[in-house]
Write a protein that holds these residues in place. Structure first.
Motif, short mmCIF file in Angstrom:
data_model
loop_
_atom_site.label_atom_id
_atom_site.label_comp_id
_atom_site.label_asym_id
_atom_site.label_seq_id
_atom_site.Cartn_x
_atom_site.Cartn_y
_atom_site.Cartn_z
N LEU A 216 67.35 49.24 60.52
CA LEU A 216 66.89 50.35 59.68
C LEU A 216 68.07 51.23 59.26
N SER A 217 68.33 51.27 57.96
CA SER A 217 69.41 52.10 57.38
C SER A 217 70.76 51.82 58.03
N VAL A 218 71.08 50.55 58.17
CA VAL A 218 72.33 50.14 58.82
C VAL A 218 73.17 49.23 57.92
N THR A 219 72.53 48.46 57.05
CA THR A 219 73.25 47.44 56.27
C THR A 219 74.39 48.02 55.45
N LYS A 220 74.22 49.22 54.91
CA LYS A 220 75.29 49.83 54.10
C LYS A 220 76.58 49.98 54.92
N TRP A 221 76.44 50.43 56.16
CA TRP A 221 77.63 50.69 56.98
C TRP A 221 78.30 49.39 57.41
N ILE A 222 77.51 48.39 57.69
CA ILE A 222 78.07 47.08 58.00
C ILE A 222 78.77 46.52 56.76
N HIS A 223 78.13 46.66 55.61
CA HIS A 223 78.65 46.16 54.34
C HIS A 223 79.98 46.84 53.98
N LEU A 224 80.03 48.17 54.11
CA LEU A 224 81.24 48.91 53.74
C LEU A 224 82.39 48.64 54.71
N ILE A 247 60.03 38.07 63.11
CA ILE A 247 60.03 39.01 61.97
C ILE A 247 61.30 39.84 61.98
N PHE A 248 61.91 39.95 60.81
CA PHE A 248 63.08 40.80 60.61
C PHE A 248 62.66 41.99 59.74
N VAL A 249 62.72 43.20 60.30
CA VAL A 249 62.33 44.41 59.58
C VAL A 249 63.60 45.08 59.06
N LEU A 250 63.70 45.18 57.74
CA LEU A 250 64.93 45.66 57.09
C LEU A 250 64.66 46.87 56.22
N GLU A 251 65.47 47.92 56.41
CA GLU A 251 65.46 49.10 55.54
C GLU A 251 66.87 49.23 54.94
N PRO A 252 67.10 48.64 53.76
CA PRO A 252 68.44 48.71 53.16
C PRO A 252 68.64 50.03 52.41
N GLN A 253 69.89 50.51 52.42
CA GLN A 253 70.20 51.70 51.63
C GLN A 253 70.50 51.30 50.18
N GLU A 259 78.09 54.54 47.00
CA GLU A 259 79.06 55.30 46.21
C GLU A 259 79.39 56.64 46.87
N LYS A 260 78.38 57.27 47.46
CA LYS A 260 78.60 58.57 48.09
C LYS A 260 79.47 58.47 49.34
N ASN A 261 79.38 57.35 50.04
CA ASN A 261 80.07 57.22 51.33
C ASN A 261 81.27 56.28 51.32
N ARG A 262 81.67 55.82 50.16
CA ARG A 262 82.71 54.80 50.09
C ARG A 262 84.07 55.31 50.58
N LYS A 263 84.30 56.62 50.59
CA LYS A 263 85.61 57.16 50.92
C LYS A 263 85.72 57.68 52.36
N VAL A 264 84.78 57.31 53.22
CA VAL A 264 84.84 57.83 54.59
C VAL A 264 86.03 57.25 55.37
N SER A 265 86.57 56.14 54.91
CA SER A 265 87.77 55.58 55.53
C SER A 265 88.49 54.69 54.52
N GLU A 266 89.72 54.33 54.82
CA GLU A 266 90.46 53.43 53.93
C GLU A 266 89.79 52.07 53.84
N THR A 267 89.23 51.63 54.96
CA THR A 267 88.56 50.33 55.00
C THR A 267 87.34 50.32 54.09
N THR A 268 86.52 51.36 54.19
CA THR A 268 85.30 51.40 53.36
C THR A 268 85.65 51.52 51.89
N ALA A 269 86.68 52.27 51.58
CA ALA A 269 87.10 52.42 50.18
C ALA A 269 87.57 51.09 49.60
N SER A 270 88.31 50.33 50.41
CA SER A 270 88.81 49.04 49.97
C SER A 270 87.66 48.03 49.80
N ASN A 271 86.78 47.98 50.81
CA ASN A 271 85.66 47.02 50.77
C ASN A 271 84.67 47.32 49.65
N TYR A 272 84.50 48.60 49.36
CA TYR A 272 83.55 49.00 48.32
C TYR A 272 83.84 48.29 46.99
#
Length: 318
Positions: A216-224, A247-253, A259-272
């Motif tokens: 739940l609300s986790v995929t964005k952070w794994i993705h970034l 069953i897999f229960v998914l709540e994607p962001q 876009e709002k959180n892409r700059k929280v680290s150099e890694t997330t900015a690069s991966n974005y």
């Protein structure tokens, strides 16, 4: 003559002494101002150093996350997402909650849906400590509620016995029934557990399989943090950990929150900038690439922040 010369000397010394006194007072005043200014600078530096630095949460590991979702100070209240989760997904089942944060939803699922077991994982050891604290809090609350209910039931039975002058046999029957019911109930601490783990990068052997897995609300952070490869690793590991029919229960962001959180680290900015799979592609990936057989949008028709559903929740069936 000598006396006259002495008087002249004293008259000449007086203006000199006054001048020296004025100069001394000026020096003292200047020193005082300099000391005050220095003290002010030191105080300002001290105050600036005491200011809390803005915390950054590169993995979405926010403190008091559930207070943000449902309101400050309301962490023990039911999360609105619980309303759309189906009891049959959890009752008597072994469950896994990936990215559990402080464990509030994990505990509420166990409490409401009577899981056989549920394990909450999070990358942040501090949040796992918070989760255990929340569990103890819920256990105490539940224990107090059970005691209150038990006392009320005992009092009600006594009143019925007095009014009807019931026999010893009926009293024993009531006692046996109550005892049997309490022996079947399990404490939350026997059902819920938590563990610190980076799920994507963990090499823990697949020694246990699950009936239901939540993300739940986790995929964005794994993705970034780990890019498209990290996302595919997440989905693949979930597939492997599920029993057939699981069953897999998914709540994607939504992408806007990336876009709002892409700059929280150099890694997330690069991966974005290198991400190819957008959230709207997740269903296709899970069904056509990973192997889930069908999907259900359990929040269909409930979207909107006023209802507590600002993003959809999907159930994928293996």
């Amino acid at each position: 003559m000598a006396e006259e010369n002495e008087n002249k000397r004293k008259k000449m010394e007086k203006p000199q002494k006054k001048k020296q006194k004025r100069e001394s007072e000026k020096e003292e005043e200047q020193e005082s101002k300099e000391a005050e200014a220095k003290s002010g600078v030191q105080t300002q530096v001290k105050n600036n150093s005491n200011k809390k630095r803005k915390q950054v949460f590169p993995f979405g590991n926010y403190k008091h996350y559930y207070g943000y979702r449902i309101g400050p100070g309301r962490e023990v209240e039911e999360d609105p997402r619980i309303k759309v989760l189906k009891k049959e997904w959890f009752e008597g089942k072994d469950c896994l909650d990936i990215g559990c944060n402080s464990g509030v939803v994990t505990i509420q699922i166990a409490k409401n849906f009577k899981c056989k077991s549920i394990l909450g994982l999070d990358i942040d050891s501090g949040l796992i400590e918070d989760a255990f604290w929340c569990l103890r809090k819920f256990v105490k609350m539940e224990s107090a509620q059970k005691k209150q209910a038990s006392d009320s039931n005992a009092k009600a039975v006594q009143e019925v016995n007095r009014s009807e002058q019931c026999s010893t046999l009926s009293s024993e029957g009531t006692s046996k029934s109550s005892s049997h019911h309490s022996s079947e109930e399990r404490d939350l601490s026997d059902i819920v557990s938590f563990r610190r783990e980076n799920f994507v990068q963990s090499h823990r052997p697949l020694d246990k399989y699950y009936d239901t897995i939540l993300c739940l609300s986790v995929t964005k952070w794994i993705h970034l943090n780990w890019g498209d490869d990290g996302l595919i690793t997440l989905f693949t590991k979930i597939w492997r950990l599920l029993h057939p029919g699981g069953i897999f229960v998914l709540e994607p962001q939504p992408w806007e929150s990336y876009e709002k959180n892409r700059k929280v680290s150099e890694t997330t900015a690069s991966n974005y900038h290198s991400i190819m799979f957008r959230p709207e592609h997740f269903q296709e990936i899970l069904l056509d690439k990973i192997g889930f057989r069908k999907v259900e949008d359990v929040t269909s028709g409930l979207s909107g922040t006023r209802t507590g559903f600002d993003r959809p929740i999907f159930a994928f069936y293996k």
